[in-house]
Design a protein around this motif. Structure first.
Motif, PDB file in Angstrom:
ATOM      1  N   LYS A 242      -8.670 -47.480  11.960  1.00  0.00           N
ATOM      2  CA  LYS A 242      -8.375 -48.877  11.664  1.00  0.00           C
ATOM      3  C   LYS A 242      -7.733 -49.077  10.290  1.00  0.00           C
ATOM      4  CE  LYS A 242     -10.424 -53.471  11.696  1.00  0.00           C
ATOM      5  NZ  LYS A 242     -11.604 -54.274  11.938  1.00  0.00           N
ATOM      6  N   HIS A 243      -8.206 -48.330   9.289  1.00  0.00           N
ATOM      7  CA  HIS A 243      -7.724 -48.535   7.923  1.00  0.00           C
ATOM      8  C   HIS A 243      -6.875 -47.383   7.387  1.00  0.00           C
ATOM      9  CE1 HIS A 243     -10.104 -52.114   7.870  1.00  0.00           C
ATOM     10  NE2 HIS A 243     -11.216 -51.443   8.087  1.00  0.00           N
ATOM     11  N   ASN A 244      -6.645 -46.349   8.208  1.00  0.00           N
ATOM     12  CA  ASN A 244      -5.760 -45.238   7.870  1.00  0.00           C
ATOM     13  C   ASN A 244      -6.220 -44.445   6.644  1.00  0.00           C
ATOM     14  OD1 ASN A 244      -3.501 -43.570   8.369  1.00  0.00           O
ATOM     15  ND2 ASN A 244      -2.261 -44.701   6.896  1.00  0.00           N
ATOM     16  N   ILE A 245      -7.510 -44.242   6.507  1.00  0.00           N
ATOM     17  CA  ILE A 245      -8.031 -43.342   5.474  1.00  0.00           C
ATOM     18  C   ILE A 245      -8.488 -42.100   6.218  1.00  0.00           C
ATOM     19  CG2 ILE A 245      -9.861 -42.958   3.788  1.00  0.00           C
ATOM     20  CD1 ILE A 245      -9.673 -45.923   3.072  1.00  0.00           C
ATOM     21  N   ARG A 246      -7.779 -40.983   5.982  1.00  0.00           N
ATOM     22  CA  ARG A 246      -8.017 -39.778   6.767  1.00  0.00           C
ATOM     23  C   ARG A 246      -8.404 -38.558   5.929  1.00  0.00           C
ATOM     24  NH1 ARG A 246      -6.042 -41.058  11.885  1.00  0.00           N
ATOM     25  NH2 ARG A 246      -4.703 -42.873  11.889  1.00  0.00           N
ATOM     26  N   LYS A 247      -8.759 -38.790   4.673  1.00  0.00           N
ATOM     27  CA  LYS A 247      -9.183 -37.696   3.790  1.00  0.00           C
ATOM     28  C   LYS A 247     -10.500 -38.063   3.118  1.00  0.00           C
ATOM     29  CE  LYS A 247      -5.368 -35.174   4.061  1.00  0.00           C
ATOM     30  NZ  LYS A 247      -5.289 -33.832   4.522  1.00  0.00           N
ATOM     31  N   CYS A 248     -11.445 -37.144   3.158  1.00  0.00           N
ATOM     32  CA  CYS A 248     -12.739 -37.372   2.494  1.00  0.00           C
ATOM     33  C   CYS A 248     -12.556 -37.628   1.010  1.00  0.00           C
ATOM     34  CB  CYS A 248     -13.653 -36.168   2.701  1.00  0.00           C
ATOM     35  SG  CYS A 248     -14.298 -35.998   4.371  1.00  0.00           S
ATOM     36  N   ARG A 249     -11.589 -36.992   0.391  1.00  0.00           N
ATOM     37  CA  ARG A 249     -11.415 -37.118  -1.061  1.00  0.00           C
ATOM     38  C   ARG A 249     -11.151 -38.559  -1.491  1.00  0.00           C
ATOM     39  NH1 ARG A 249      -6.028 -37.554  -1.856  1.00  0.00           N
ATOM     40  NH2 ARG A 249      -4.691 -36.570  -0.316  1.00  0.00           N
ATOM     41  N   ILE A 250     -10.568 -39.367  -0.628  1.00  0.00           N
ATOM     42  CA  ILE A 250     -10.307 -40.774  -0.962  1.00  0.00           C
ATOM     43  C   ILE A 250     -11.621 -41.533  -1.060  1.00  0.00           C
ATOM     44  CG2 ILE A 250      -9.212 -42.910  -0.163  1.00  0.00           C
ATOM     45  CD1 ILE A 250      -7.193 -40.982   1.317  1.00  0.00           C
ATOM     46  N   VAL A 251     -12.481 -41.363  -0.086  1.00  0.00           N
ATOM     47  CA  VAL A 251     -13.791 -42.013  -0.078  1.00  0.00           C
ATOM     48  C   VAL A 251     -14.644 -41.447  -1.210  1.00  0.00           C
ATOM     49  CG1 VAL A 251     -15.899 -42.360   1.260  1.00  0.00           C
ATOM     50  CG2 VAL A 251     -13.678 -42.452   2.395  1.00  0.00           C
ATOM     51  N   ASP A 252     -14.657 -40.127  -1.341  1.00  0.00           N
ATOM     52  CA  ASP A 252     -15.479 -39.469  -2.350  1.00  0.00           C
ATOM     53  C   ASP A 252     -15.087 -39.878  -3.772  1.00  0.00           C
ATOM     54  OD1 ASP A 252     -16.784 -38.237  -0.272  1.00  0.00           O
ATOM     55  OD2 ASP A 252     -15.874 -36.266  -0.595  1.00  0.00           O
ATOM     56  N   ALA A 253     -13.798 -40.096  -4.018  1.00  0.00           N
ATOM     57  CA  ALA A 253     -13.345 -40.506  -5.361  1.00  0.00           C
ATOM     58  C   ALA A 253     -13.939 -41.867  -5.735  1.00  0.00           C
ATOM     59  CB  ALA A 253     -11.820 -40.548  -5.418  1.00  0.00           C
ATOM     60  N   ALA A 254     -13.952 -42.801  -4.806  1.00  0.00           N
ATOM     61  CA  ALA A 254     -14.547 -44.118  -5.080  1.00  0.00           C
ATOM     62  C   ALA A 254     -16.054 -43.993  -5.286  1.00  0.00           C
ATOM     63  CB  ALA A 254     -14.235 -45.095  -3.956  1.00  0.00           C
ATOM     64  N   LEU A 255     -16.719 -43.173  -4.468  1.00  0.00           N
ATOM     65  CA  LEU A 255     -18.171 -43.012  -4.563  1.00  0.00           C
ATOM     66  C   LEU A 255     -18.591 -42.283  -5.839  1.00  0.00           C
ATOM     67  CD1 LEU A 255     -19.063 -42.065  -0.875  1.00  0.00           C
ATOM     68  CD2 LEU A 255     -19.337 -44.288  -2.000  1.00  0.00           C
ATOM     69  N   ALA A 256     -17.681 -41.542  -6.447  1.00  0.00           N
ATOM     70  CA  ALA A 256     -17.998 -40.817  -7.672  1.00  0.00           C
ATOM     71  C   ALA A 256     -18.106 -41.757  -8.879  1.00  0.00           C
ATOM     72  CB  ALA A 256     -16.943 -39.738  -7.926  1.00  0.00           C
ATOM     73  N   GLY A 257     -17.702 -43.009  -8.702  1.00  0.00           N
ATOM     74  CA  GLY A 257     -17.806 -44.005  -9.772  1.00  0.00           C
ATOM     75  C   GLY A 257     -19.067 -44.836  -9.612  1.00  0.00           C
ATOM     76  N   LYS A 258     -19.276 -45.702 -10.575  1.00  0.00           N
ATOM     77  CA  LYS A 258     -20.468 -46.582 -10.550  1.00  0.00           C
ATOM     78  C   LYS A 258     -20.336 -47.639  -9.451  1.00  0.00           C
ATOM     79  CE  LYS A 258     -22.512 -45.820 -14.836  1.00  0.00           C
ATOM     80  NZ  LYS A 258     -23.862 -45.377 -14.725  1.00  0.00           N
ATOM     81  N   VAL A 259     -21.477 -48.173  -9.027  1.00  0.00           N
ATOM     82  CA  VAL A 259     -21.502 -49.258  -8.044  1.00  0.00           C
ATOM     83  C   VAL A 259     -20.862 -50.490  -8.679  1.00  0.00           C
ATOM     84  CG1 VAL A 259     -23.004 -50.806  -6.730  1.00  0.00           C
ATOM     85  CG2 VAL A 259     -23.600 -48.403  -6.957  1.00  0.00           C
ATOM     86  N   ASP A 260     -19.925 -51.120  -7.958  1.00  0.00           N
ATOM     87  CA  ASP A 260     -19.255 -52.322  -8.467  1.00  0.00           C
ATOM     88  C   ASP A 260     -19.963 -53.598  -8.042  1.00  0.00           C
ATOM     89  OD1 ASP A 260     -16.685 -51.412  -9.903  1.00  0.00           O
ATOM     90  OD2 ASP A 260     -16.760 -50.184  -8.093  1.00  0.00           O
TER      91      ASP A 260
END
Length: 145
Positions: free
Chosen positions: A63-81
């Motif tokens: 649905k959102h065309n995110i097909r690499k774990c590294r994209i999700v993992d990069a956001a999760l490596a930061g603090k909760v917004d």
């Protein structure tokens, strides 16, 4: 011959009794297998599960065309917004050749989803519900390169 009819009727009756009755409160099917996992700065281990069409990898990869774990993992490596109970929101940025897109990752850091439809199991967390590029329906293809 009469004895066979009685036995056949008994077997049919037993099968009808053995079939489970549908329960409206039963959880929906989803694949709980972990595709990716990241630990945030506060030590939360957050899984991205395969899921289904409603949540997890199977939901947002199409649905959102995110097909690499590294994209999700990069956001999760930061603090909760943003935080609202077990619902956590992480923001990240993808950059490439002067192009920029803001990434949002929504996590349910609880055993069950807020609506009670999904359960990760005792001692486990739902994890990533969805991930998307802010302001567009689908993320650009270049983020998956």
């Amino acid at each position: 011959m009469r004895m066979m009819s009685v036995v056949a009727a008994t077997v049919v009756a037993a099968v009808l009794v053995a079939v489970p009755v549908s329960d409206a409160s039963a959880e929906r099917y989803w694949n709980k297998k972990v595709k990716c996992e990241e630990t945030d700065p506060d030590g939360r281990v957050i899984p991205t599960r395969h899921g289904n069409g409603d949540l997890g990898w199977n939901h947002f990869s199409g649905k959102h065309n995110i097909r690499k774990c590294r994209i999700v993992d990069a956001a999760l490596a930061g603090k909760v917004d943003k935080k609202n109970g077990g619902r956590l929101e992480y923001h990240g940025v993808a950059l490439k050749h002067g192009k920029r897109v803001d990434i949002v990752v929504i996590v349910q850091y609880a055993r069950r989803t807020a609506d009670g439809e999904y359960d990760a199991g005792k001692g486990k967390r739902i994890g990533v519900i969805t991930a998307y590029c802010k302001g567009v329906n689908k993320c650009p293809n270049w983020i998956n390169e």
